[in-house]
Design an enzyme around this catalytic site. Structure first.
Site, PDB file in Angstrom:
ATOM      1  N   ILE A  35       0.823  -1.216   0.000  1.00 37.94           N
ATOM      2  CA  ILE A  35       0.000   0.000   0.000  1.00 37.94           C
ATOM      3  C   ILE A  35       0.855   1.264   0.000  1.00 37.94           C
ATOM      4  CG2 ILE A  35      -0.268   0.172   2.519  1.00 37.94           C
ATOM      5  CD1 ILE A  35      -3.360   0.630   1.789  1.00 37.94           C
ATOM      6  N   TYR A 142      -8.521 -11.535  14.885  1.00 40.14           N
ATOM      7  CA  TYR A 142      -7.481 -12.106  14.013  1.00 40.14           C
ATOM      8  C   TYR A 142      -7.710 -13.606  13.835  1.00 40.14           C
ATOM      9  CZ  TYR A 142      -2.557 -13.157  12.695  1.00 40.14           C
ATOM     10  OH  TYR A 142      -1.391 -13.565  12.081  1.00 40.14           O
TER      11      TYR A 142
HETATM   12  C1  AKB Z   1       0.910 -12.410  15.750  1.00 36.52           C
HETATM   13  O1  AKB Z   1       1.458 -12.466  16.876  1.00 36.52           O
HETATM   14  O2  AKB Z   1      -0.144 -11.808  15.518  1.00 36.52           O
HETATM   15  C2  AKB Z   1       1.558 -13.169  14.617  1.00 36.52           C
HETATM   16  C3  AKB Z   1       1.011 -14.550  14.516  1.00 36.52           C
HETATM   17  C4  AKB Z   1       1.481 -15.612  15.415  1.00 36.52           C
HETATM   18  O3  AKB Z   1       0.173 -14.795  13.703  1.00 36.52           O
HETATM   19  N1  AKB Z   1       2.975 -13.180  14.781  1.00 36.52           N
END
Ligand code: AKB
Length: 319
Positions: A35, A142
């Site tokens: 980006i 996430y």
């Molecule tokens: C994080 O800590 O978000 C990354 C992962 C383990 O996906 N390093």
């Protein structure tokens, strides 16, 4: 010979992946995108580069149409701690970008790689020697993104015959590019602070075990998986990968072999600690070993030596 387009090329993994792919497949056969512009003196600037916001499907397709890759490596994503601070933005970027990339792979018939993470596991996952196929009920945005991403990779393989390949990366440790916004980042910061200041305050508490891997092993794993015979790949969602299960005191002791005066204390960050507590302590990598020969070369001690020496060299150049 592969022709590869890489998103998130200026990120922690992308930076080293682009360099390795260019070394293997030729400078002009690897299009790096991100980006923002790379620094003029960065290694990324030595070959084709284009600005790309991965949520912009039209621009992504234009680049695929003009560069004509046969392989798409989608690395652009927000990491766990940053995603947790802004979950809606994380959903838009992580899932919007991934859908555009998968669609490009489907429409243009590209081999496809995107990383998942140990973040795809949650508190109800078996914590020790976590199996390849197990409970995946993460409690971070996430993690939700990563589980959905894994399922999408599987779906695009089964439904549309896209050659999707992925791995669940643990924390990745590198001296080249410092990460940003991850839960495992303490294991990188600690080395830089050891060399620069002789002390470090960890935002992850002692006795918090997480899987880690040296970046060179991570990049080699991506290449090996992408070169592997697809017929042998049983897991099209993502493979468990790790080279060590460590906690901060273990890293301290490894550093003290070279810096006996090094001091470690703790300023625990509650958001990142909660994420770390929800992740496995150690994962089982036997499927990756059996199906495509995953074989990491670095353990904690070997990695510590290389990290400290490389950071010392960097400091000398800068002073
Ligand atoms: C994080 O800590 O978000 C990354 C992962 C383990 O996906 N390093």
């Amino acid at each position: 010979m592969k022709k590869i387009m890489i998103t998130g090329a200026l990120g922690q993994i992308g930076t080293e992946l682009v360099v390795k792919c260019r070394a293997l497949y030729g400078n002009d056969n690897v299009l790096a995108t991100d980006i923002r512009e790379p620094e003029a003196d960065s290694a990324i600037a030595n070959g084709p580069f284009e600005i790309l916001d991965v949520t912009d499907k039209t621009r992504m397709y234009e680049l695929v149409e003009s560069f004509k890759p046969d392989t798409f490596m989608h690395m652009a994503a927000l990491l766990s701690a940053t995603a947790e601070k802004n979950p809606l933005f994380a959903w838009d970027l992580n899932m919007g970008g991934l859908m555009n990339a998968l669609e490009a792979a489907r429409e243009f018939n590209l081999q496809f790689f995107t990383p998942s993470s140990i973040g795809a596991f949650g508190p109800s996952t078996p914590k020790v020697n976590t199996p390849q196929v197990t409970i995946q009920r993460p409690t971070s945005m996430y993690g939700v993104n990563k589980v959905a991403g894994e399922l999408l990779c599987q779906y695009y393989f089964e439904k549309f015959n896209v050659d999707t390949r992925s791995v669940r990366f643990p924390g990745l440790i590198s001296h080249i590019k410092e990460p940003g916004g991850g839960t495992t980042d303490y294991a990188v910061d600690i080395y830089f602070k050891a060399v620069r200041e002789g002390r470090y305050a960890s935002f992850i508490d002692k006795n918090t075990f997480m899987d880690m891997k040296y970046m060179e092993d991570a990049i080699d794993a991506i290449i090996q998986l992408m070169e592997a015979d697809g017929v042998k790949l049983i897991n099209r969602n993502a493979y468990n990968l790790s080279a060590m299960s460590i906690e901060p005191e273990m890293v301290k002791e490894a550093i003290q072999e070279y810096y006996p005066e090094f001091e470690l204390d703790y300023e625990v960050d509650s958001v990142r600690q909660a994420i770390a507590d929800s992740w496995p302590n150690s994962i089982d990598v036997s499927c990756a070993r059996a199906e495509w020969g995953f074989n990491p070369q670095y353990d904690l001690n070997k990695m510590t030596k290389v990290m400290l020496e490389a950071i010392e060299d960097k400091e000398k150049v800068q002073s």
